[in-house]
Design a protein around this motif. Structure first.
Motif, PDB file in Angstrom:
ATOM      1  N   SER A 102     113.601  64.486 -37.302  1.00 35.16           N
ATOM      2  CA  SER A 102     114.785  64.233 -38.127  1.00 35.16           C
ATOM      3  C   SER A 102     116.066  64.177 -37.305  1.00 35.16           C
ATOM      4  CB  SER A 102     114.907  65.302 -39.215  1.00 35.16           C
ATOM      5  OG  SER A 102     115.088  66.579 -38.638  1.00 35.16           O
ATOM      6  N   GLN A 103     115.959  64.432 -36.006  1.00 28.74           N
ATOM      7  CA  GLN A 103     117.159  64.360 -35.162  1.00 28.74           C
ATOM      8  C   GLN A 103     117.022  63.212 -34.167  1.00 28.74           C
ATOM      9  OE1 GLN A 103     118.171  68.245 -33.631  1.00 28.74           O
ATOM     10  NE2 GLN A 103     119.263  68.725 -35.498  1.00 28.74           N
ATOM     11  N   CYS A 104     116.512  63.467 -32.994  1.00 25.09           N
ATOM     12  CA  CYS A 104     116.475  62.410 -31.981  1.00 25.09           C
ATOM     13  C   CYS A 104     115.317  61.434 -32.198  1.00 25.09           C
ATOM     14  CB  CYS A 104     116.427  63.000 -30.575  1.00 25.09           C
ATOM     15  SG  CYS A 104     114.823  63.653 -30.067  1.00 25.09           S
ATOM     16  N   GLY A 105     114.211  61.899 -32.816  1.00 25.24           N
ATOM     17  CA  GLY A 105     113.079  61.028 -33.127  1.00 25.24           C
ATOM     18  C   GLY A 105     112.079  60.824 -32.005  1.00 25.24           C
ATOM     19  N   LYS A 106     112.293  61.429 -30.840  1.00 21.13           N
ATOM     20  CA  LYS A 106     111.371  61.224 -29.714  1.00 21.13           C
ATOM     21  C   LYS A 106     109.991  61.805 -29.961  1.00 21.13           C
ATOM     22  CE  LYS A 106     114.855  60.714 -26.191  1.00 21.13           C
ATOM     23  NZ  LYS A 106     115.354  61.123 -24.886  1.00 21.13           N
ATOM     24  N   CYS A 107     109.883  62.715 -30.919  1.00 19.31           N
ATOM     25  CA  CYS A 107     108.603  63.367 -31.196  1.00 19.31           C
ATOM     26  C   CYS A 107     107.774  62.621 -32.240  1.00 19.31           C
ATOM     27  CB  CYS A 107     108.853  64.793 -31.679  1.00 19.31           C
ATOM     28  SG  CYS A 107     109.816  64.868 -33.205  1.00 19.31           S
ATOM     29  N   ALA A 108     108.315  61.579 -32.835  1.00 19.20           N
ATOM     30  CA  ALA A 108     107.642  60.898 -33.944  1.00 19.20           C
ATOM     31  C   ALA A 108     106.251  60.397 -33.570  1.00 19.20           C
ATOM     32  CB  ALA A 108     108.495  59.746 -34.458  1.00 19.20           C
ATOM     33  N   MET A 145     101.632  74.153 -28.608  1.00 15.29           N
ATOM     34  CA  MET A 145     102.494  73.330 -27.793  1.00 15.29           C
ATOM     35  C   MET A 145     103.652  72.846 -28.662  1.00 15.29           C
ATOM     36  SD  MET A 145     101.385  69.540 -26.414  1.00 15.29           S
ATOM     37  CE  MET A 145     100.771  68.865 -27.922  1.00 15.29           C
ATOM     38  N   TYR A 146     104.840  72.838 -28.080  1.00 15.22           N
ATOM     39  CA  TYR A 146     105.990  72.319 -28.805  1.00 15.22           C
ATOM     40  C   TYR A 146     105.937  70.797 -28.840  1.00 15.22           C
ATOM     41  CZ  TYR A 146     108.206  76.806 -29.320  1.00 15.22           C
ATOM     42  OH  TYR A 146     108.482  78.097 -29.696  1.00 15.22           O
ATOM     43  N   VAL A 147     106.110  70.242 -30.019  1.00 11.41           N
ATOM     44  CA  VAL A 147     106.111  68.793 -30.203  1.00 11.41           C
ATOM     45  C   VAL A 147     107.543  68.311 -30.426  1.00 11.41           C
ATOM     46  CG1 VAL A 147     105.291  66.911 -31.668  1.00 11.41           C
ATOM     47  CG2 VAL A 147     103.783  68.835 -31.157  1.00 11.41           C
ATOM     48  N   CYS A 148     108.274  69.013 -31.259  1.00 11.96           N
ATOM     49  CA  CYS A 148     109.667  68.675 -31.566  1.00 11.96           C
ATOM     50  C   CYS A 148     110.563  69.777 -31.005  1.00 11.96           C
ATOM     51  CB  CYS A 148     109.862  68.540 -33.072  1.00 11.96           C
ATOM     52  SG  CYS A 148     111.562  68.199 -33.564  1.00 11.96           S
ATOM     53  N   ILE A 149     111.209  69.466 -29.895  1.00  9.37           N
ATOM     54  CA  ILE A 149     112.076  70.445 -29.246  1.00  9.37           C
ATOM     55  C   ILE A 149     113.336  70.676 -30.088  1.00  9.37           C
ATOM     56  CG2 ILE A 149     113.410  70.951 -27.162  1.00  9.37           C
ATOM     57  CD1 ILE A 149     110.306  70.983 -26.839  1.00  9.37           C
ATOM     58  N   CYS A 150     113.859  69.634 -30.706  1.00 17.40           N
ATOM     59  CA  CYS A 150     115.092  69.753 -31.504  1.00 17.40           C
ATOM     60  C   CYS A 150     114.952  70.795 -32.610  1.00 17.40           C
ATOM     61  CB  CYS A 150     115.473  68.413 -32.121  1.00 17.40           C
ATOM     62  SG  CYS A 150     115.867  67.118 -30.928  1.00 17.40           S
ATOM     63  N   LYS A 151     113.794  70.814 -33.263  1.00 17.84           N
ATOM     64  CA  LYS A 151     113.566  71.714 -34.395  1.00 17.84           C
ATOM     65  C   LYS A 151     112.612  72.858 -34.058  1.00 17.84           C
ATOM     66  CE  LYS A 151     115.932  69.554 -37.597  1.00 17.84           C
ATOM     67  NZ  LYS A 151     116.883  70.168 -38.499  1.00 17.84           N
ATOM     68  N   GLY A 152     112.049  72.861 -32.860  1.00 15.61           N
ATOM     69  CA  GLY A 152     111.133  73.920 -32.453  1.00 15.61           C
ATOM     70  C   GLY A 152     109.816  73.902 -33.209  1.00 15.61           C
ATOM     71  N   ILE A 153     109.285  72.697 -33.452  1.00 15.31           N
ATOM     72  CA  ILE A 153     108.049  72.532 -34.223  1.00 15.31           C
ATOM     73  C   ILE A 153     106.867  72.394 -33.267  1.00 15.31           C
ATOM     74  CG2 ILE A 153     106.843  71.120 -35.947  1.00 15.31           C
ATOM     75  CD1 ILE A 153     109.419  72.500 -36.963  1.00 15.31           C
ATOM     76  N   THR A 154     105.789  73.121 -33.574  1.00 12.98           N
ATOM     77  CA  THR A 154     104.592  73.098 -32.734  1.00 12.98           C
ATOM     78  C   THR A 154     103.485  72.265 -33.368  1.00 12.98           C
ATOM     79  OG1 THR A 154     103.616  75.047 -33.771  1.00 12.98           O
ATOM     80  CG2 THR A 154     105.108  75.431 -31.900  1.00 12.98           C
ATOM     81  N   ASP A 155     102.481  71.965 -32.565  1.00 13.20           N
ATOM     82  CA  ASP A 155     101.323  71.229 -33.071  1.00 13.20           C
ATOM     83  C   ASP A 155     100.597  72.037 -34.144  1.00 13.20           C
ATOM     84  OD1 ASP A 155     100.562  73.011 -30.963  1.00 13.20           O
ATOM     85  OD2 ASP A 155      98.699  71.907 -30.660  1.00 13.20           O
ATOM     86  N   THR A 156     100.578  73.343 -34.015  1.00 15.07           N
ATOM     87  CA  THR A 156      99.943  74.201 -35.028  1.00 15.07           C
ATOM     88  C   THR A 156     100.661  74.086 -36.364  1.00 15.07           C
ATOM     89  OG1 THR A 156      99.213  75.736 -33.306  1.00 15.07           O
ATOM     90  CG2 THR A 156      99.268  76.577 -35.573  1.00 15.07           C
ATOM     91  N   GLY A 209     110.932  69.180 -40.939  1.00 12.53           N
ATOM     92  CA  GLY A 209     112.134  68.706 -40.269  1.00 12.53           C
ATOM     93  C   GLY A 209     111.836  67.972 -38.975  1.00 12.53           C
ATOM     94  N   VAL A 210     110.559  67.797 -38.686  1.00 10.92           N
ATOM     95  CA  VAL A 210     110.149  67.121 -37.459  1.00 10.92           C
ATOM     96  C   VAL A 210     110.646  65.671 -37.477  1.00 10.92           C
ATOM     97  CG1 VAL A 210     107.874  66.410 -38.313  1.00 10.92           C
ATOM     98  CG2 VAL A 210     108.190  66.804 -35.902  1.00 10.92           C
TER      99      VAL A 210
END
Length: 65
Positions: A36-42, A1-12, A33-34
């Motif tokens: 590091s942009q909008c911060g909504k995924c923190a 599952m994508y957690v950070c859309i800005c950087k395309g980072i997944t839970d894996t 890089g999770v």
């Protein structure tokens, strides 16, 4: 599952980073890089990392039979 859309980072990727020694949000931000942009995924990133660290610790105390 994508957690950070800005950087395309997944839970894996977050779990793999924890396996490779990331112990804090700072470590995850520097390595992936999770958050590091909008911060909504923190918040979700922290929860995934914390839950996975707890799972690792529990498996060390209670190994599978």
């Amino acid at each position: 599952m994508y957690v950070c859309i800005c950087k395309g980072i997944t839970d894996t990727q977050i779990r793999n980073a924890v396996d490779n020694g990331a112990n804090s949000m700072r470590d995850l931000r520097e390595s992936l890089g999770v958050s590091s942009q909008c911060g909504k995924c923190a918040s979700l990133t922290k929860q995934i990392a914390r839950d996975y660290q707890n799972q690792i610790q529990a498996s060390q105390f209670y190994p599978a039979a």
